[in-house]
Motif scaffolding. Structure first.
Motif: not given
Length: 96
Positions: A1-13, A83-96
């Motif tokens: 799964m590769k994700l690509y983004y165009n919108q300006c948003m800050i995510i934290t990993i 890793m899956d837990e961190e992926v979930g945290r990333i997904a939660a940030q993106i879905q905001k």
């Protein structure tokens, strides 16, 4: 799964911040030994689960972030669950 983004948003990993408009690739992968000295490589999770069962030595799991061709960041975890837990945290940030 590769994700690509165009919108300006800050995510934290893991306390590292990224502007999503600068991310060219963001993907999870397994890290396995190549069999040559201590060399490792990334393989897709799908390949690992379907093709490589018991055939490779898993070193860890990672989330990989590419900012263009030059800048690459790796976040390595000892288990797929972590890793899956961190992926979930990333997904939660993106879905905001």
């Amino acid at each position: 799964m590769k994700l690509y983004y165009n919108q300006c948003m800050i995510i934290t990993i893991q306390e590292k911040q990224f502007d999503t408009k600068e991310i060219t690739q963001l993907y999870p992968a397994a890290v396995v030994k190549t069999g040559y000295e201590d060399e490792t490589t990334q393989v897709s999770l799908e390949w690992l689960e379907v093709e490589a069962k018991g055939k490779v030595e898993i070193v860890g799991y990672g989330i990989f972030v590419h900012l263009g061709e030059e800048e690459k960041f790796s976040f390595i975890f000892p288990t797929k669950e972590e890793m899956d837990e961190e992926v979930g945290r990333i997904a939660a940030q993106i879905q905001k």
